[in-house]
Design a protein around this motif. Structure first.
Motif, mmCIF file in Angstrom:
data_model
loop_
_atom_site.group_PDB
_atom_site.id
_atom_site.type_symbol
_atom_site.label_atom_id
_atom_site.label_comp_id
_atom_site.label_asym_id
_atom_site.label_seq_id
_atom_site.Cartn_x
_atom_site.Cartn_y
_atom_site.Cartn_z
ATOM 1 N N ASN A 36 60.614 39.237 24.382
ATOM 2 C CA ASN A 36 60.744 38.245 25.449
ATOM 3 C C ASN A 36 60.345 36.874 24.898
ATOM 4 O O ASN A 36 59.160 36.609 24.688
ATOM 5 C CB ASN A 36 59.851 38.620 26.635
ATOM 6 C CG ASN A 36 60.061 37.678 27.812
ATOM 7 O OD1 ASN A 36 60.704 36.631 27.663
ATOM 8 N ND2 ASN A 36 59.529 38.038 28.958
ATOM 9 N N PRO A 37 61.312 35.974 24.675
ATOM 10 C CA PRO A 37 60.989 34.667 24.081
ATOM 11 C C PRO A 37 59.967 33.859 24.861
ATOM 12 O O PRO A 37 59.295 33.001 24.290
ATOM 13 C CB PRO A 37 62.345 33.948 24.036
ATOM 14 C CG PRO A 37 63.354 35.060 23.990
ATOM 15 C CD PRO A 37 62.762 36.161 24.835
ATOM 16 N N PHE A 38 59.792 34.127 26.184
ATOM 17 C CA PHE A 38 58.747 33.426 26.942
ATOM 18 C C PHE A 38 57.370 33.729 26.354
ATOM 19 O O PHE A 38 56.432 32.957 26.540
ATOM 20 C CB PHE A 38 58.754 33.869 28.410
ATOM 21 C CG PHE A 38 59.664 33.064 29.285
ATOM 22 C CD1 PHE A 38 59.394 31.727 29.564
ATOM 23 C CD2 PHE A 38 60.784 33.649 29.855
ATOM 24 C CE1 PHE A 38 60.232 30.986 30.386
ATOM 25 C CE2 PHE A 38 61.631 32.911 30.676
ATOM 26 C CZ PHE A 38 61.355 31.584 30.941
ATOM 27 N N LEU A 39 57.236 34.873 25.698
ATOM 28 C CA LEU A 39 55.921 35.285 25.194
ATOM 29 C C LEU A 39 55.694 34.876 23.742
ATOM 30 O O LEU A 39 54.705 35.260 23.132
ATOM 31 C CB LEU A 39 55.760 36.805 25.379
ATOM 32 C CG LEU A 39 55.921 37.281 26.838
ATOM 33 C CD1 LEU A 39 55.774 38.791 26.943
ATOM 34 C CD2 LEU A 39 54.913 36.597 27.758
ATOM 35 N N LEU A 49 65.196 25.591 23.020
ATOM 36 C CA LEU A 49 66.142 25.225 24.079
ATOM 37 C C LEU A 49 65.841 26.013 25.359
ATOM 38 O O LEU A 49 66.725 26.285 26.165
ATOM 39 C CB LEU A 49 67.583 25.457 23.603
ATOM 40 C CG LEU A 49 67.946 24.777 22.263
ATOM 41 C CD1 LEU A 49 69.406 25.043 21.911
ATOM 42 C CD2 LEU A 49 67.684 23.277 22.306
ATOM 43 N N LEU A 50 64.561 26.376 25.519
ATOM 44 C CA LEU A 50 64.131 27.142 26.692
ATOM 45 C C LEU A 50 64.390 26.359 27.968
ATOM 46 O O LEU A 50 64.826 26.901 28.970
ATOM 47 C CB LEU A 50 62.640 27.463 26.554
ATOM 48 C CG LEU A 50 62.022 28.379 27.595
ATOM 49 C CD1 LEU A 50 62.530 29.803 27.435
ATOM 50 C CD2 LEU A 50 60.501 28.371 27.489
ATOM 51 N N ALA A 380 66.134 30.394 23.806
ATOM 52 C CA ALA A 380 66.913 30.030 24.994
ATOM 53 C C ALA A 380 66.367 30.849 26.163
ATOM 54 O O ALA A 380 65.327 31.498 26.035
ATOM 55 C CB ALA A 380 68.393 30.324 24.759
ATOM 56 N N VAL A 381 67.047 30.809 27.292
ATOM 57 C CA VAL A 381 66.543 31.558 28.455
ATOM 58 C C VAL A 381 67.670 32.380 29.091
ATOM 59 O O VAL A 381 68.813 31.933 29.137
ATOM 60 C CB VAL A 381 65.875 30.609 29.483
ATOM 61 C CG1 VAL A 381 66.889 29.707 30.163
ATOM 62 C CG2 VAL A 381 65.098 31.381 30.524
ATOM 63 N N VAL A 406 73.228 33.097 29.437
ATOM 64 C CA VAL A 406 72.130 32.621 28.589
ATOM 65 C C VAL A 406 72.234 31.101 28.566
ATOM 66 O O VAL A 406 73.287 30.554 28.239
ATOM 67 C CB VAL A 406 72.232 33.195 27.166
ATOM 68 C CG1 VAL A 406 71.356 32.410 26.193
ATOM 69 C CG2 VAL A 406 71.810 34.660 27.170
ATOM 70 N N ARG A 407 71.162 30.430 28.953
ATOM 71 C CA ARG A 407 71.187 28.966 29.011
ATOM 72 C C ARG A 407 70.502 28.371 27.782
ATOM 73 O O ARG A 407 69.378 28.745 27.458
ATOM 74 C CB ARG A 407 70.465 28.477 30.272
ATOM 75 C CG ARG A 407 70.532 26.959 30.436
ATOM 76 C CD ARG A 407 69.723 26.471 31.605
ATOM 77 N NE ARG A 407 68.309 26.447 31.274
ATOM 78 C CZ ARG A 407 67.345 26.014 32.087
ATOM 79 N NH1 ARG A 407 67.667 25.589 33.307
ATOM 80 N NH2 ARG A 407 66.095 26.013 31.724
ATOM 81 N N LEU A 408 71.225 27.470 27.118
ATOM 82 C CA LEU A 408 70.624 26.675 26.053
ATOM 83 C C LEU A 408 70.470 25.264 26.610
ATOM 84 O O LEU A 408 71.441 24.512 26.716
ATOM 85 C CB LEU A 408 71.515 26.676 24.802
ATOM 86 C CG LEU A 408 71.660 28.043 24.096
ATOM 87 C CD1 LEU A 408 72.915 28.759 24.586
ATOM 88 C CD2 LEU A 408 71.731 27.888 22.591
ATOM 89 N N ALA A 409 69.249 24.931 27.045
ATOM 90 C CA ALA A 409 68.991 23.632 27.675
ATOM 91 C C ALA A 409 68.567 22.641 26.598
ATOM 92 O O ALA A 409 67.823 22.991 25.685
ATOM 93 C CB ALA A 409 67.893 23.767 28.727
ATOM 94 N N ILE A 410 69.038 21.417 26.733
ATOM 95 C CA ILE A 410 68.801 20.438 25.681
ATOM 96 C C ILE A 410 67.746 19.423 26.134
ATOM 97 O O ILE A 410 67.990 18.642 27.062
ATOM 98 C CB ILE A 410 70.124 19.750 25.290
ATOM 99 C CG1 ILE A 410 71.143 20.861 24.954
ATOM 100 C CG2 ILE A 410 69.907 18.811 24.101
ATOM 101 C CD1 ILE A 410 72.483 20.383 24.552
#
Ligand SMILES: *Cc1c(COP(=O)(O)O)cnc(C)c1O
Length: 469
Positions: A36-39, A49-50, A380-381, A406-410
């Motif tokens: 889990n990339p949040f962790l 790009l979270l 990403a998220v 999957v969102r890649l926010a900039i």
């Protein structure tokens, strides 16, 4: 001669080193984070790009303004500079600072909503929805139908379905609709803009029924830039003029300054309603702070005041929207399915279409996140069934989200084109190997908002058992 290359309209004065990691290190780091990339600790991420929320770089003028911060408890000069800027850009009479967008939402909705009410929006952002539901009211999404078709190209995919709004008012009656909201741009719907025409039509319906219209203004400048570029009759207007017109059709707004405020924290609630403002002020004092600081330091108010003006700069907005579209165009050329057209702040990859061999019970979006991190250290998220799905506590069955994105926010003013070129190269590699990417099983979760803390493991060995379950 105008040249085609659009450059970052800034140069870099302060740098923050990026720690490079190897694939082997990232495999271990991701396993330790339960896939889990949040962790993951941020220092172990190469390109983050979270989210674009609060992650932007401040300008030299904003840093200079911090020193001007007046930290007086009441009546600080910083408040007046902040409130005057908001009044000038948005045109509302009352301006209440808040520590984030969600604080403004909580104060607004807990003041105007009662159980059984319905609040329509093009698409509610998750904190907006949660704050409405916390009052016992219903948060209803009524986007135009094209908003739910990822590959359909539409210039204003963020528009509200006006006929659906009229039908709703007809069905439940005006007493049960405390306000109507429009989110610009529509974050949950792919960062898609709302047209001026749609704002006018929604406003006309609201005024005919005596209902207030509120704007969730987080990305108002990006939205107004899209209006200038795409909607007839606005090409000669400045974004500031477009914003002024757009907000003149509304009665109030909430905003997270962590987006188009170009600040790292902050937000506000604005309204033209004197009596309502008094009630809201009481709640603000109860949980946020005195009305001239609302939970923020004076220096934060200064940074927002400067950021709100900088975000209206056409060179900045052109670069912002073009650089997001650049990432989207390259993903499309590789063959990666994305929500079309690219929105203002992020690219949304359709993970279900990219990884059709991964069953939804094994979270194709989460699997893509894991692969992007291991391959290139990119975070990403997932905006799919991990975020919006649920496991039935009795039967163990999964309820899935409508889309697996999957969102890649900039982040604003943070990464250069070579960072984005690197993201494109990593994605091309992941795309080439897509058939060998495996799904993930949830091994631990806690509701609500399970996506922040859930832990996973690779589905490899258990694939068949898990699919049949
Ligand atoms: C981020 C966001 C919010 C909430 O703002 P916070 O500052 O994160 O509390 C509300 N609406 C939209 C559209 C957003 O993107």
């Amino acid at each position: 001669m105008t040249y085609r290359t659009i450059i970052e309209p800034f140069r870099i004065k302060t740098v923050e080193p990026i720690k490079m990691t190897t694939r082997a290190q990232r495999e271990r780091l991701l396993e330790a984070a339960g896939y889990n990339p949040f962790l993951l600790p941020a220092r172990d991420v190469i390109i983050d790009l979270l989210t674009d929320s609060g992650t932007g770089a401040m300008s030299a003028e904003q840093w200079a303004a911090l020193m001007r911060g007046d930290e007086s408890y009441a009546g600080a000069q910083s408040y007046y500079r902040f409130a005057d800027t908001v009044r000038e850009i948005f045109g509302f009479t009352h301006v209440l600072p808040a520590h984030q967008g969600r604080a403004a939402e909580r104060i607004l909705f807990s003041t105007v909503c009662k159980p059984g009410d319905v609040v329509p929006n093009n698409t509610h952002f998750d904190t907006t929805r949660a704050n409405i539901e916390a009052t016992g009211a219903e948060a209803l999404d009524i986007p135009i139908p094209q908003a739910l078709e990822p590959s359909t190209v539409h210039p204003f995919k963020g528009d509200m379905d006006v006929a659906a709004l009229e039908a709703l008012i007809e069905r439940v009656g005006t007493e049960r609709v405390p306000l109507v909201m429009l989110t610009i741009t529509n974050n949950s719907g792919g960062g898609q803009p709302v047209s001026m025409e749609n704002v006018k039509r929604v406003s006309a319906v609201c005024r005919a029924h005596g209902l207030p219209l509120y704007i969730d203004a987080c990305r108002f400048a990006e939205n107004c830039w899209f209006i200038r570029e795409r909607e007839a009759g606005h090409a000669e207007h400045s974004v500031a003029q477009i914003a002024r017109e757009l907000f003149s059709y509304a009665d109030g707004a909430t905003m997270s300054a962590k987006k188009d405020g170009l600040a790292n924290i902050g937000g506000f609630l604005a309204t033209n309603d004197d009596a309502l403002a008094k009630q809201e002020e009481r709640l603000l004092i109860l949980t946020e702070g005195f009305p001239t600081y609302g939970g923020l330091a004076g220096r934060d108010l200064e940074a927002i005041a400067v950021g709100l003006r900088e975000v209206l700069d056409h060179d900045y907005l052109r670069y912002r929207i073009v650089s997001t579209a650049y990432l989207g165009r390259h993903f499309t050329e590789i063959g990666v399915p994305i929500v079309q057209p690219p929105g203002g702040h992020a690219i949304y990859v359709d993970a279900a279409a990219l990884l059709p061999h991964i069953p939804r019970s094994q979270f194709p979006g989460q699997a893509l996140l894991a692969e992007l991190y291991v391959a290139g250290g990119i975070r990403a998220v997932e905006i799919g069934s991990v975020m919006f799905g649920k496991t039935d506590e009795q039967t163990g069955e999964e309820r899935f989200a409508p889309m697996e994105l999957v969102r890649l926010a900039i982040p604003r003013r943070v990464y250069t084109q070579s960072h984005i070129d690197y993201v494109i190269e990593v994605m091309a590699d992941v795309y080439a190997r897509r058939d060998s990417i495996h799904g993930l099983n949830i091994v631990w979760q806690s509701q609500p908002l399970r996506h922040f803390t859930a832990r996973f493991e690779p589905a490899r060995a258990r694939t068949h058992a898990a699919v049949r379950r």
